[in-house]
Design a protein around this motif. Structure first.
Motif, PDB file in Angstrom:
ATOM      1  N   GLU A 110       0.836  -1.211   0.000  1.00 46.24           N
ATOM      2  CA  GLU A 110       0.000   0.000   0.000  1.00 46.24           C
ATOM      3  C   GLU A 110       0.867   1.255   0.000  1.00 46.24           C
ATOM      4  N   VAL A 111       1.989   1.220   0.737  1.00 43.76           N
ATOM      5  CA  VAL A 111       2.888   2.380   0.740  1.00 43.76           C
ATOM      6  C   VAL A 111       3.451   2.597  -0.665  1.00 43.76           C
ATOM      7  N   TYR A 112       3.739   1.504  -1.339  1.00 44.00           N
ATOM      8  CA  TYR A 112       4.258   1.559  -2.712  1.00 44.00           C
ATOM      9  C   TYR A 112       3.280   2.322  -3.617  1.00 44.00           C
ATOM     10  N   LYS A 113       1.984   1.949  -3.534  1.00 43.61           N
ATOM     11  CA  LYS A 113       0.970   2.598  -4.398  1.00 43.61           C
ATOM     12  C   LYS A 113       0.854   4.075  -4.063  1.00 43.61           C
ATOM     13  N   PHE A 114       0.827   4.368  -2.755  1.00 47.63           N
ATOM     14  CA  PHE A 114       0.737   5.772  -2.315  1.00 47.63           C
ATOM     15  C   PHE A 114       1.930   6.564  -2.844  1.00 47.63           C
ATOM     16  N   ALA A 115       3.120   5.947  -2.770  1.00 50.93           N
ATOM     17  CA  ALA A 115       4.347   6.644  -3.171  1.00 50.93           C
ATOM     18  C   ALA A 115       4.314   7.016  -4.643  1.00 50.93           C
ATOM     19  N   VAL A 116       3.975   6.058  -5.490  1.00 46.13           N
ATOM     20  CA  VAL A 116       4.019   6.320  -6.943  1.00 46.13           C
ATOM     21  C   VAL A 116       3.009   7.404  -7.307  1.00 46.13           C
ATOM     22  N   SER A 117       1.767   7.288  -6.789  1.00 45.90           N
ATOM     23  CA  SER A 117       0.775   8.291  -7.196  1.00 45.90           C
ATOM     24  C   SER A 117       1.105   9.656  -6.606  1.00 45.90           C
ATOM     25  N   SER A 118       1.584   9.705  -5.361  1.00 46.83           N
ATOM     26  CA  SER A 118       1.844  11.026  -4.768  1.00 46.83           C
ATOM     27  C   SER A 118       3.032  11.712  -5.439  1.00 46.83           C
ATOM     28  N   ILE A 119       4.088  10.962  -5.757  1.00 51.03           N
ATOM     29  CA  ILE A 119       5.252  11.579  -6.415  1.00 51.03           C
ATOM     30  C   ILE A 119       4.802  12.240  -7.722  1.00 51.03           C
ATOM     31  N   CYS A 120       4.053  11.490  -8.529  1.00 53.37           N
ATOM     32  CA  CYS A 120       3.689  12.012  -9.854  1.00 53.37           C
ATOM     33  C   CYS A 120       2.749  13.207  -9.738  1.00 53.37           C
ATOM     34  N   GLU A 121       1.707  13.076  -8.899  1.00 48.18           N
ATOM     35  CA  GLU A 121       0.743  14.185  -8.755  1.00 48.18           C
ATOM     36  C   GLU A 121       1.424  15.432  -8.209  1.00 48.18           C
ATOM     37  N   GLU A 122       2.235  15.266  -7.159  1.00 48.11           N
ATOM     38  CA  GLU A 122       2.842  16.428  -6.505  1.00 48.11           C
ATOM     39  C   GLU A 122       3.878  17.081  -7.418  1.00 48.11           C
ATOM     40  N   LEU A 123       4.628  16.280  -8.179  1.00 48.91           N
ATOM     41  CA  LEU A 123       5.621  16.889  -9.075  1.00 48.91           C
ATOM     42  C   LEU A 123       4.942  17.690 -10.175  1.00 48.91           C
ATOM     43  N   GLU A 124       3.824  17.172 -10.689  1.00 48.89           N
ATOM     44  CA  GLU A 124       3.106  17.922 -11.734  1.00 48.89           C
ATOM     45  C   GLU A 124       2.643  19.270 -11.188  1.00 48.89           C
ATOM     46  N   LYS A 125       2.116  19.266  -9.949  1.00 48.97           N
ATOM     47  CA  LYS A 125       1.655  20.533  -9.332  1.00 48.97           C
ATOM     48  C   LYS A 125       2.818  21.489  -9.128  1.00 48.97           C
ATOM     49  N   THR A 126       3.939  20.945  -8.636  1.00 46.72           N
ATOM     50  CA  THR A 126       5.090  21.796  -8.305  1.00 46.72           C
ATOM     51  C   THR A 126       5.687  22.446  -9.546  1.00 46.72           C
ATOM     52  N   VAL A 127       5.756  21.670 -10.629  1.00 44.02           N
ATOM     53  CA  VAL A 127       6.284  22.215 -11.892  1.00 44.02           C
ATOM     54  C   VAL A 127       5.417  23.400 -12.326  1.00 44.02           C
ATOM     55  N   LYS A 128       4.100  23.245 -12.241  1.00 38.85           N
ATOM     56  CA  LYS A 128       3.171  24.335 -12.608  1.00 38.85           C
ATOM     57  C   LYS A 128       3.392  25.540 -11.713  1.00 38.85           C
ATOM     58  N   GLU A 129       3.449  25.264 -10.398  1.00 35.65           N
ATOM     59  CA  GLU A 129       3.590  26.361  -9.424  1.00 35.65           C
ATOM     60  C   GLU A 129       4.903  27.124  -9.646  1.00 35.65           C
ATOM     61  N   ALA A 130       5.937  26.400 -10.084  1.00 33.54           N
ATOM     62  CA  ALA A 130       7.236  27.051 -10.312  1.00 33.54           C
ATOM     63  C   ALA A 130       7.245  27.826 -11.630  1.00 33.54           C
ATOM     64  N   GLY A 131       6.184  27.659 -12.427  1.00 36.87           N
ATOM     65  CA  GLY A 131       6.091  28.361 -13.701  1.00 36.87           C
ATOM     66  C   GLY A 131       7.033  27.793 -14.760  1.00 36.87           C
ATOM     67  N   ILE A 132       7.304  26.485 -14.663  1.00 35.55           N
ATOM     68  CA  ILE A 132       8.191  25.849 -15.646  1.00 35.55           C
ATOM     69  C   ILE A 132       7.493  24.633 -16.266  1.00 35.55           C
ATOM     70  N   GLU A 133       8.194  23.972 -17.183  1.00 40.10           N
ATOM     71  CA  GLU A 133       7.681  22.715 -17.739  1.00 40.10           C
ATOM     72  C   GLU A 133       8.707  21.630 -17.441  1.00 40.10           C
ATOM     73  N   PHE A 134       8.302  20.377 -17.577  1.00 38.58           N
ATOM     74  CA  PHE A 134       9.236  19.288 -17.261  1.00 38.58           C
ATOM     75  C   PHE A 134      10.510  19.368 -18.117  1.00 38.58           C
ATOM     76  N   LYS A 135      10.395  19.915 -19.331  1.00 39.18           N
ATOM     77  CA  LYS A 135      11.591  19.996 -20.196  1.00 39.18           C
ATOM     78  C   LYS A 135      12.635  20.967 -19.621  1.00 39.18           C
ATOM     79  N   ASP A 136      12.222  21.850 -18.706  1.00 36.46           N
ATOM     80  CA  ASP A 136      13.164  22.808 -18.107  1.00 36.46           C
ATOM     81  C   ASP A 136      13.933  22.211 -16.921  1.00 36.46           C
TER      82      ASP A 136
END
Ligand code: COA
Length: 319
Positions: free
Chosen positions: A211-237
Motif C-alpha cells: 500500500e505504501v508503494y501505491k501511495f508513493a508512486v501516485s503522490s510523487i507524480c501528482e505532486e511533481l506535476e503541481k510543483t512544476v506548474k507552481e514554479a512556472g516551468i515545464e518538465f523539459k526545463d
C-alpha cells in the motif's frame, strides 16, 4: 523573498552491510532484495551515535557555505529517531557546534527535508531568521524490526545537511499529509506509569509495503506535476530529479509516468538504502561534491513517508 542553498554536507556510518551479509543473518538473498528494491548495500551505525553523523554533515555544509558558524541563528533537524526524546537532536547539534541559537526538531518522516525547507522559507520570509542550518539525520536501522525480513533489509542510516539563507532559488515548495497510522508506524515510548491501562506497542517500524508503494508512486507524480506548474516551468526545463530513495522500482514507476529523461533521475539507493528524511540531502550533497550541478540548474525533489506525508519542491542550484 525565499531562500537559497549556500552549502551542503553529508555523513554515513563506516560499516557498509551488503545483501550477502544479510543473507547470513536471515532468510533472504541478494537477488530478492536487488530486484525488488535496487538496494545492494546500506550503511549501518555500529559504534556511531546519530549525533556524530548529524554534526559531521553540519560541519561540512558550514564549510562549503563559507560562513562563520556563529552566523547561524536557527537549527532545524528532521528526524524520527533522535538519540534522546529530549534534548532534541537540533539542541545536541547546537552543543556539538558550540553555538547558541533557536534549535528544534521536526518529524515528518521521510518527507522531513522538504518540510524543513518550507519551514526555513517561512522563518526567512518573516524576518525571524537569516541563516538556517537544516540537518536531516536518521538512524532507521535502530527502529527496524530485525526479525521482519520484509522491512529491515530496506533501511540504512545517515545524515545530510544544508545551510540556507535569503535568496530567490526556491521556485516552489509544497507539503501535505493525510493522517494514517495503519500503513506505516513506529510506536512511541510507553513508560511504566502504574495508572496507564493502554497497551504498549512494539517500538519497531511496521509497514504495509504494497500500500505504501501505491501511495508513493501516485503522490510523487501528482505532486511533481503541481510543483512544476507552481514554479512556472515545464518538465523539459528540469535538469535533475532527486526522489526520496526508498525503492528503485518506485523511482522506475515515476520515470514511466513523467516526461523526463531517465538520465536526469539521480540515485544512490544501491549503496545507501532508505535513509528516511536524510535520503534527499545525502544524495544532493554527494552529487554536488561530484560537480554534477552548474549554477542555474533546476532540481526537482519529491519525498513521501510515514504520516502519510509528502513534500515536493523545485529549486535552482545557486552555488
Ligand atoms: N527476502 C526474501 N523474501 C522476502 C523478503 C526478503 N527480504 N521479504 C519478503 N519476502 C517474501 C515474502 O515473505 C513473500 O513470500 P510469500 O509469497 O511466500 O509469502 C514474497 O517475498 C513477496 O513479498 P511481498 O511483500 O509481496 O513483496 P513485494 O513485491 O510487495 O515487495 C517491498 C516488498 C517492501 C519491497 C515493496 O512492497 C515496497 O518496496 N514497498 C514500498 C516500501 C517503501 O518504500 N517504504 C518506505 C516508505 S518511506
Amino acid at each position: 523573498m525565499g531562500l537559497k542553498i549556500l552549502g551542503t554536507g553529508s555523513s554515513l556510518p563506516k560499516l557498509s552491510v551488503t545483501n550477502d551479509m544479510l543473507s547470513g543473518l536471515m532468510d533472504t538473498n541478494d537477488e530478492w532484495i536487488s530486484t525488488r528494491t535496487g538496494i545492494k548495500s546500506r550503511y549501518i551505525c555500529s559504534d556511531e551515535k546519530l549525533l556524530d553523523l548529524a554534526a559531521d554533515a553540519a560541519k561540512k555544509a558550514i564549510d562549503m557555505a563559507r560562513i562563520d558558524k556563529d552566523e547561524i541563528d536557527t537549527i532545524i533537524c528532521t528526524t524520527v529517531c533522535s538519540d534522546y526524546l529530549t534534548p532534541s537532536m537540533a539542541c545536541m547539534i547546537n552543543k556539538e557546534l558550540g553555538i547558541s541559537c533557536r534549535s528544534l526538531d521536526i518529524n515528518a518522516a521521510c518527507s522531513g527535508f522538504i518540510y524543513g525547507l518550507e519551514l526555513a522559507k517561512a522563518y526567512i520570509d518573516s524576518g525571524i531568521a537569516k541563516k538556517i542550518l537544516l540537518v536531516s539525520a536518521e538512524n532507521m536501522t535502530r527502529l527496524s524490526d530485525w526479525s521482519d525480513r520484509s522491512t529491515c533489509v530496506l533501511f540504512g542510516d545517515g545524515a545530510g545537511a544544508t545551510v540556507l539563507s535569503e535568496g530567490d532559488d526556491l521556485m516552489a515548495v509544497s507539503v501535505t499529509a493525510r493522517g494514517n497510522e495503519e500503513l506505516l508506524n513506529i510506536s512511541g515510548i510507553h513508560g511504566n506509569s502504574p495508572f496507564d491501562k493502554t497497551e504498549a506497542g512494539e517500538n519497531f517500524l511496521h509497514m504495509n509495503g504494497k500500500e505504501v508503494y501505491k501511495f508513493a508512486v501516485s503522490s510523487i507524480c501528482e505532486e511533481l506535476e503541481k510543483t512544476v506548474k507552481e514554479a512556472g516551468i515545464e518538465f523539459k526545463d528540469v535538469d535533475y530529479i532527486l526522489l526520496h530513495q526508498a525503492n528503485m522500482r518506485i523511482i522506475g514507476a515515476a520515470q514511466k509516468r513523467l516526461p523526463v529523461a531517465k538520465e536526469k533521475y539521480l540515485s544512490n539507493i544501491d549503496r545507501c538504502g532508505n535513509t528516511s528524511s536524510a535520503s534527499i540531502p545525502i544524495l544532493l550533497d554527494e552529487e554536488a561534491r561530484k560537480g554534477r550541478f552548474k549554477k542555474g540548474d533546476v532540481l526537482l525533489m519529491s519525498a513521501f513517508g510515514g504520516g502519510l506525508t509528502t513534500g515536493t519542491c523545485a529549486i535552482k542550484w545557486g552555488i
